[in-house]
Design an enzyme around this catalytic site. Structure first.
Site, PDB file in Angstrom:
ATOM      1  N   LYS A 137      59.776  13.720 100.420  1.00  0.00           N
ATOM      2  CA  LYS A 137      60.470  12.497  99.992  1.00  0.00           C
ATOM      3  C   LYS A 137      60.829  12.675  98.525  1.00  0.00           C
ATOM      4  O   LYS A 137      60.368  13.632  97.898  1.00  0.00           O
ATOM      5  CB  LYS A 137      59.562  11.278 100.162  1.00  0.00           C
ATOM      6  CG  LYS A 137      58.173  11.473  99.509  1.00  0.00           C
ATOM      7  CD  LYS A 137      57.280  10.264  99.671  1.00  0.00           C
ATOM      8  CE  LYS A 137      56.643  10.165 101.036  1.00  0.00           C
ATOM      9  NZ  LYS A 137      56.916   8.906 101.719  1.00  0.00           N
ATOM     10  N   ARG A 138      61.670  11.775  97.963  1.00  0.00           N
ATOM     11  CA  ARG A 138      61.952  11.872  96.544  1.00  0.00           C
ATOM     12  C   ARG A 138      60.639  11.856  95.748  1.00  0.00           C
ATOM     13  O   ARG A 138      59.647  11.260  96.173  1.00  0.00           O
ATOM     14  CB  ARG A 138      62.854  10.708  96.113  1.00  0.00           C
ATOM     15  CG  ARG A 138      64.280  10.839  96.634  1.00  0.00           C
ATOM     16  CD  ARG A 138      65.013  12.007  96.022  1.00  0.00           C
ATOM     17  NE  ARG A 138      65.248  11.809  94.622  1.00  0.00           N
ATOM     18  CZ  ARG A 138      66.441  11.566  94.081  1.00  0.00           C
ATOM     19  NH1 ARG A 138      67.533  11.513  94.839  1.00  0.00           N
ATOM     20  NH2 ARG A 138      66.571  11.394  92.777  1.00  0.00           N
ATOM     21  N   HIS A 142      66.191  -3.467  98.836  1.00  0.00           N
ATOM     22  CA  HIS A 142      65.418  -2.262  99.162  1.00  0.00           C
ATOM     23  C   HIS A 142      64.290  -1.985  98.182  1.00  0.00           C
ATOM     24  O   HIS A 142      63.656  -0.936  98.276  1.00  0.00           O
ATOM     25  CB  HIS A 142      66.321  -1.029  99.193  1.00  0.00           C
ATOM     26  CG  HIS A 142      67.347  -1.036 100.265  1.00  0.00           C
ATOM     27  ND1 HIS A 142      67.148  -0.434 101.494  1.00  0.00           N
ATOM     28  CD2 HIS A 142      68.584  -1.582 100.314  1.00  0.00           C
ATOM     29  CE1 HIS A 142      68.226  -0.593 102.238  1.00  0.00           C
ATOM     30  NE2 HIS A 142      69.116  -1.296 101.544  1.00  0.00           N
TER      31      HIS A 142
HETATM   32  O1  HBZ Z   1      65.263   2.517 100.625  1.00  0.00           O
HETATM   33  C1  HBZ Z   1      64.559   3.133  99.563  1.00  0.00           C
HETATM   34  C2  HBZ Z   1      63.160   2.546  99.477  1.00  0.00           C
HETATM   35  O2  HBZ Z   1      62.469   3.106  98.391  1.00  0.00           O
HETATM   36  C3  HBZ Z   1      62.444   2.869 100.777  1.00  0.00           C
HETATM   37  O3  HBZ Z   1      61.173   2.285 100.782  1.00  0.00           O
HETATM   38  C4  HBZ Z   1      63.275   2.340 101.960  1.00  0.00           C
HETATM   39  O4  HBZ Z   1      62.719   2.772 103.159  1.00  0.00           O
HETATM   40  C5  HBZ Z   1      64.696   2.838 101.881  1.00  0.00           C
HETATM   41  C6  HBZ Z   1      65.570   2.250 102.951  1.00  0.00           C
HETATM   42  O5  HBZ Z   1      65.428   0.870 102.997  1.00  0.00           O
HETATM   43  N1  HBZ Z   1      65.305   2.969  98.343  1.00  0.00           N
HETATM   44  C7  HBZ Z   1      66.147   3.937  97.945  1.00  0.00           C
HETATM   45  O6  HBZ Z   1      66.267   4.976  98.565  1.00  0.00           O
HETATM   46  N2  HBZ Z   1      66.855   3.657  96.827  1.00  0.00           N
HETATM   47  C8  HBZ Z   1      67.765   4.482  96.294  1.00  0.00           C
HETATM   48  O7  HBZ Z   1      67.999   5.588  96.726  1.00  0.00           O
HETATM   49  C9  HBZ Z   1      68.545   3.980  95.131  1.00  0.00           C
HETATM   50  C10 HBZ Z   1      69.729   4.588  94.816  1.00  0.00           C
HETATM   51  C11 HBZ Z   1      70.463   4.156  93.741  1.00  0.00           C
HETATM   52  C12 HBZ Z   1      69.998   3.103  92.980  1.00  0.00           C
HETATM   53  C13 HBZ Z   1      68.812   2.485  93.288  1.00  0.00           C
HETATM   54  C14 HBZ Z   1      68.079   2.922  94.374  1.00  0.00           C
HETATM   55  O8  HBZ Z   1      70.724   2.664  91.931  1.00  0.00           O
END
Ligand code: HBZ
Length: 835
Positions: free
Chosen positions: A561-562, A370
């Site tokens: 969004k975040r 991701h």
């Molecule tokens: O995942 C997101 C991406 O930034 C976004 O572009 C994509 O659409 C989405 C679904 O594929 N990534 C996250 O949301 N990541 C996290 O929330 C996350 C949580 C814990 C972690 C690392 C990342 O340790």
């Protein structure tokens, strides 16, 4: 098929009947027997609970029939492993999926209760940070709707993502006590508890056949108790299970032995065990090497794998066929320790030899990446990892040894490649690179949008692409139209259904039929009216909760969004300041009135993100109190953006801000939700924006900014943000406004860290993209003035968004990765009349 409902439960029974009278009776019954209340002393929450139990009763038949069918037929099953499931409230979703929304609404009205009020009462399970966790939730919705046998496995955090308050413009985090009033949607299954080991050491022994074995002697054992939540499909009987694990202390003999005579010590040990599932780590896209986090990951992974093995045993299936029975999807690297744990279970607990175990393991797992952000790639220090999981460390070393031999054969005499690809990073302190373990241990690797998947192959996972090109594929993300259209925007959903029937809800490509009405002025009027009504709803909400009046005729420009520097909320802020400056310089300027709305949480330890929130609130303070801005410019930071609130926000947007630096946003999914609800996008060529623009048409999308390739070139050529600052008077003025203390009561230091980062580094190229962004925003303002054309662009966004249904994503996974088949569940009918 034989009914499994006890046969003394009759048609129209209080627990199954779905006409208004029966529903009312059942509601009062639950209020009395579960909440122990009668109407006069009931709180809103009592009513919510009574209704939730009434609805729950009505879904149990589907759920248990599904469980029974899966047990009997033992179909190939998807196990979706995710440390996060950001489900959002269940009540409305379940009502919709059961087809009971309207009849329940009527039943409640006859009690003088508003269904929307009761829905509002539900505390959402915020067991995720953002996109990644919400994606998992959309995917289990689609899996059930598509009748795919699947289980979602995760962690039942006692505290989910924190609640956000804003004090004096700053984010303040409040503990999310979502379980405070009980959770009617989960069923604890203490009888299905399992044990998970931690720490200790390993011992070798030889069995009576002279075979060598390893035994893990743990330091402590923790119990995992499953809590099951039914996940209904839409217009199907299939109801899958979300199984979340809670950690508890065991009361075993061994455990007491550790604490002989030490009562307080043993109570402390107990609470340490329970700590494992206490709280969700609130970081998105940045990694923190905390031992407890690693323990959370292992805990839920071990429980889930043991659970799968147990199920196979219960069905008399041999573990030799584990990979035929289960396809396990790793939602990012968070559950990747599963590769080592499945090996351990097969080797040490089921006496498989290495090759057999490895063959099964590598045919079982598939890995979704991701992110490309280097700071988000998980790596665990060998010392920390080995102290909690000594046996897994051995197994990972062995996997690495054999893997590097393979690399050596394919690429002889390439020491650098070996060092780059090794699962163990040995460049300094030694680390385990979880993405490498995931690539080696999986048969499929996918990114989440076309650009992202290409960049993975070209950059982050390039060596692995050269090693295993056949493993790589793309699955562009999708979102569920049930929650994000039908439930959140009933006005729009009803209008669409009136025009083209309701099959679009499960076949989103049908929305194309709306294009026929593009020049039907009645339809356009109605479509516009829907948007206005929804905007009015949001305006009312904001007036009630913020005491700010916004004009539903202004352009609602939303970035939700975040908060992250790469997502560039501060670029949006620079445009607001630019507009402000222009109006101040020329108070009679003819501007298109805009309401800028922001929402999103910052990771508690991410100082810059928190400073961005403070900046937005500070700008809002000045703008909203300046009489020159009245009726032209409003800025509001909406606190505590979560799924429940998102459902209000997406439908009300005219403009969706998707302005990340190209190459940084893996996909984005909010972009899809906005577009589905008729917002136009202002965006960069990043993540799924590219594909959205492709399908909605470039003339219906506001594009700006550098491409991913240009970003790299610019950086390689020695990017200097000062060049932009010095040569662009509007940009300079906007930045100077901030640094002068204009938005900070004269304090020039408050935003200095942010400005320094922009002027001296600008990692995310805000300054390079500024001019292109403001010109594009000016085009948006012009376009919004041509109401009819805008409405047509908006209709086209809805009509052409079909690709971004999570149903399509799940079909992609099913066909290209999981190779599973649908299994329809039959439910013996009760009389299902609603009148
Ligand atoms: O995942 C997101 C991406 O930034 C976004 O572009 C994509 O659409 C989405 C679904 O594929 N990534 C996250 O949301 N990541 C996290 O929330 C996350 C949580 C814990 C972690 C690392 C990342 O340790």
């Amino acid at each position: 098929m034989v009914s499994i409902v006890p046969n003394n439960i009759q048609i129209e029974d209080d627990r199954t009947g779905i006409n208004v009278e029966t529903l009312k009776r059942a509601f009062l019954d639950n209020l009395f027997y579960i909440q122990a209340k009668f109407p006069k002393i009931s709180t809103k929450n009592d009513y919510y609970m009574a209704l939730a139990y009434t609805v729950r009763d009505r879904l149990l038949n589907r759920w248990l029939q599904t469980t029974q069918t899966y047990l009997e037929k033992a179909p190939r099953t998807v196990a979706y492993l995710s440390a996060e499931f950001l489900m959002g409230p269940h009540l409305g979703n379940n009502l919709m999926n059961l087809g009971l929304y309207n009849v329940v609404k009527q039943a409640m009205e006859e009690f003088g209760l508003g269904l929307t009020d009761l829905l509002e009462q539900e505390e959402e399970p915020g067991l995720g940070n953002g996109g990644l966790g919400r994606l998992a939730a959309c995917y289990i919705d689609s899996l059930a709707t598509l009748e795919i046998p699947a289980i979602g496995y995760g962690i039942r955090y006692e505290y989910g993502i924190f609640d956000q308050e804003i004090k004096n413009g700053w984010q303040v985090e409040i503990t999310d006590k979502w379980l405070r009033y009980g959770n009617p949607w989960e069923v604890p299954r203490p009888e299905a508890e399992l044990e998970v080991k931690f720490g200790g050491h390993t011992e070798n022994y030889t069995d009576e056949h002279g075979r060598y074995h390893v035994q893990w002697i743990p330091f402590k054992v923790v119990k995992g108790v499953p809590y099951d939540t039914p996940i209904l499909g839409f217009q199907t009987n299939n109801a899958n299970t979300l199984r979340l694990w809670k950690a508890e202390a065991p009361e075993s003999f061994d455990f007491e032995a550790f604490n002989k005579g030490d009562y307080f010590g043993s109570v402390q040990e107990k609470s340490e065990c329970e700590n494992i599932t206490k709280v969700l780590y609130p970081n998105d896209d940045s990694y923190q090497g905390k031992q407890l986090r690693l323990e959370q990951q292992f805990f839920f992974v071990s429980c889930s794998l043991q659970d799968m093995i147990r199920m196979m045993k219960a069905q008399n299936l041999t573990l030799e066929r584990f990979h035929e029975h289960f396809a396990i999807q790793l939602n990012d690297t968070h559950p990747t320790i599963a590769v080592a744990e499945l090996m351990r279970l097969l080797l040490d607990e089921h006496q498989f030899d290495w090759d057999k175990a490895w063959n099964i393991t590598t045919k079982t797992f598939a890995y979704t990446n991701h992110t490309l952000l280097p700071e988000a790639l998980e790596r665990w220090s060998i010392n920390m990892f080995g102290s909690s999981f000594p046996r897994h460390l051995q197994i990972i070393y062995e996997i690495n040894l054999r893997f590097l031999d393979e690399v050596r054969i394919k690429f002889p005499d390439d020491g650098n490649r070996l060092r780059r690809m090794s699962i163990i990073d040995e460049s300094g302190e030694r680390y385990i690179r979880m993405a490498h373990l995931a690539c080696v241990g999986s048969f499929a690797i996918n990114g989440v949008a076309e650009l992202h998947s290409e960049l993975l192959k070209k950059t982050t996972l390039h060596d692995f692409y050269e090693m295993y090109p056949e493993k790589f594929t793309n699955v562009t993300n999708g979102v569920t139209p049930r929650r994000f259209m039908v439930l959140s925007n009933p006005r729009l959903a009803n209008l669409i259904t009136k025009k083209i029937g309701d099959s679009w809800v499960t076949n989103l490509d049908e929305l194309r039929k709306l294009e026929t009405f593009l020049y039907d002025s009645d339809f356009c009027k109605e479509f516009h009216q829907v948007k206005q009504d929804v905007k009015q709803d949001l305006a009312n909400y904001i007036r009630t909760n913020y005491n700010i009046t916004i004009d539903p005729n202004s352009l609602f420009d939303i970035q939700a969004k975040r908060i992250h520097e790469y997502k560039r909320q501060h670029l949006n802020a620079l445009y607001i300041i630019t507009l402000y400056n222009r109006i101040k310089a020329n108070p009679n300027l003819d501007v298109t009135p805009r309401t800028f709305l922001f929402g999103g949480k910052a990771a508690p330890g991410y100082y810059m993100a928190k400073l961005i929130i403070k900046l937005i609130n500070s700008i809002a303070d000045v703008v909203n109190h300046d009489p020159d801005m009245r009726d032209r410019l409003k800025v509001i930071f909406l606190k505590d953006y979560n799924v429940k609130f998102a459902q209000r926000v997406y439908p009300a947007a005219d403009l969706s801000e998707q302005i990340s630096t190209a190459g940084k946003e893996a996909s984005g999914t909010g972009n899809m939700k906005f577009s589905m609800n008729g917002a136009l996008t202002i965006g960069t060529l990043d993540g799924a924006n590219i594909e959205i623009r492709e399908v909605v048409g470039e003339e219906n999308f506001f594009l700006f900014g550098l491409t991913a390739e240009e970003v790299l070139q610019k950086k390689a050529a020695g990017y200097n943000p000062w060049d932009y600052y010095n040569s662009n008077p509007e940009l300079k003025l906007a930045i100077d406004r901030i640094s002068s203390g204009f938005f900070s009561h004269g304090d020039p230091n408050l935003f200095k860290p942010l400005l320094d980062s922009l002027l001296y580094r600008d990692q995310y190229l805000l300054l390079a993209d500024y001019q292109s962004y403001i010109e594009c925003q000016d085009r948006v303002s012009q376009a919004y003035r041509d109401r009819e054309q805008w409405i047509r662009m908006s209709i086209l966004n809805v009509a052409r968004i079909g690709k971004f249904s999570s149903d399509r994503s799940i079909r992609d996974y099913v066909q290209n990765i999981w190779k599973v088949s649908a299994l329809k569940v039959e439910v013996p009918e009760y009389s299902q009349s609603t009148n």
